[in-house]
Design an enzyme around this catalytic site. Structure first.
Site, mmCIF file in Angstrom:
data_model
loop_
_atom_site.group_PDB
_atom_site.id
_atom_site.type_symbol
_atom_site.label_atom_id
_atom_site.label_comp_id
_atom_site.label_asym_id
_atom_site.label_seq_id
_atom_site.Cartn_x
_atom_site.Cartn_y
_atom_site.Cartn_z
ATOM 1 N N ASP A 75 3.062 -7.465 10.618
ATOM 2 C CA ASP A 75 4.048 -7.213 11.666
ATOM 3 C C ASP A 75 3.870 -8.169 12.834
ATOM 4 O O ASP A 75 4.854 -8.664 13.409
ATOM 5 C CB ASP A 75 3.926 -5.769 12.173
ATOM 6 C CG ASP A 75 4.500 -4.761 11.198
ATOM 7 O OD1 ASP A 75 5.259 -5.179 10.294
ATOM 8 O OD2 ASP A 75 4.199 -3.567 11.326
ATOM 9 N N ARG A 99 0.842 -1.193 0.000
ATOM 10 C CA ARG A 99 0.000 0.000 0.000
ATOM 11 C C ARG A 99 0.875 1.241 0.000
ATOM 12 O O ARG A 99 1.734 1.410 0.866
ATOM 13 C CB ARG A 99 -0.913 -0.017 1.231
ATOM 14 C CG ARG A 99 -1.977 1.067 1.200
ATOM 15 C CD ARG A 99 -3.031 0.848 2.245
ATOM 16 N NE ARG A 99 -2.502 0.943 3.592
ATOM 17 C CZ ARG A 99 -3.223 0.778 4.684
ATOM 18 N NH1 ARG A 99 -4.496 0.466 4.575
ATOM 19 N NH2 ARG A 99 -2.677 0.895 5.894
ATOM 20 N N THR A 102 -0.923 7.612 -0.954
ATOM 21 C CA THR A 102 -2.234 7.504 -1.598
ATOM 22 C C THR A 102 -3.100 6.432 -0.952
ATOM 23 O O THR A 102 -4.311 6.408 -1.148
ATOM 24 C CB THR A 102 -2.083 7.160 -3.088
ATOM 25 O OG1 THR A 102 -1.520 5.839 -3.216
ATOM 26 C CG2 THR A 102 -1.171 8.149 -3.785
ATOM 27 N N ASP A 151 -1.320 -4.315 12.844
ATOM 28 C CA ASP A 151 -0.794 -4.736 11.547
ATOM 29 C C ASP A 151 -0.563 -6.244 11.575
ATOM 30 O O ASP A 151 0.313 -6.733 12.282
ATOM 31 C CB ASP A 151 0.511 -4.002 11.238
ATOM 32 C CG ASP A 151 1.009 -4.293 9.827
ATOM 33 O OD1 ASP A 151 1.354 -5.463 9.545
ATOM 34 O OD2 ASP A 151 1.050 -3.362 9.017
#
Length: 209
Positions: free
Chosen positions: A203, A104, A108, A200
């Site tokens: 992670d 990602r 944006t 996340d």
């Protein structure tokens, strides 16, 4: 419009709460994600067609049901989707595996493809795309779009936690793709993380930051 199937089995909900807990370390996190993926795969494969075959038990011959030769594939969206792959393969070990790599863009928030490798006979297969988090829906929608370019027979999306925004985007862009999730959370924060979510997933799976 695609259907959204909330898989709320007590075992899944219990394990999902442990997955959400910030004190759950990478080893236990990986094990729990693997277990939940296996449990969810029961529901995702519920509509597999059956056929009658004749076998002989130790007592006599008889006609019984087996899966009707349907060709399946599992496609994790890298990297977090890898945490769900083995859990699904425990139930359907003959499935072929593809991979879609996306990241990602931090500015944006839109997905960028860097890898897509699918089975050569993908046109004959029904695919299960796996990714723990359906947040903005950008990565899932893009991954499904890349996969559709290879013309699979069908696609289902399987995730642990979904945000309403992600569900809406996938339904808008891919109304033919059903979504299976263990939880639908409140929404997204300013950083496009699911709230309350689990942080996340990549992670936490791999101990990175």
């Amino acid at each position: 419009m695609s259907k959204v199937k909330l898989i709320d089995h007590p075992l899944i909900q219990h394990k999902l709460t442990l997955i959400r807990d910030k004190n759950t370390g990478p080893k236990e996190f990986r094990e729990l994600v693997d277990e939940v993926a296996t449990l969810m795969a029961y529901e995702v494969t519920r509509d597999l067609p059956l056929e009658e075959v004749e076998i002989e038990t130790p007592i006599q011959k008889g006609k019984f049901k087996m899966i009707a030769g349907k060709k399946l594939g599992v496609v994790p969206i890298l990297r977090a989707g890898l945490g769900m792959l083995d859990g699904v393969l425990k139930l359907i070990p003959t499935a072929k595996v593809g991979h879609v790599g996306l990241y990602r863009d931090p500015e944006t928030l839109e997905p960028v493809e860097y890898y897509c490798k699918l089975p050569t006979d993908v046109a004959e297969r029904d695919l299960i795309v796996v990714d723990p988090m359906l947040a903005t829906g950008g990565s899932a929608a893009a991954g499904i779009r890349f996969i559709k370019e290879r013309n699979p027979r069908s696609i289902k999306l399987m995730c642990l936690i979904a945000a309403p925004e992600g569900i809406e985007r996938v339904q808008q862009e891919h109304p033919d793709v059903d979504i299976f999730t263990a939880a639908i959370d409140e929404g997204l924060n300013d950083h496009a993380y699911i709230v309350p979510g689990l942080g996340d997933a990549g992670d936490r799976l791999y101990g990175t930051k």
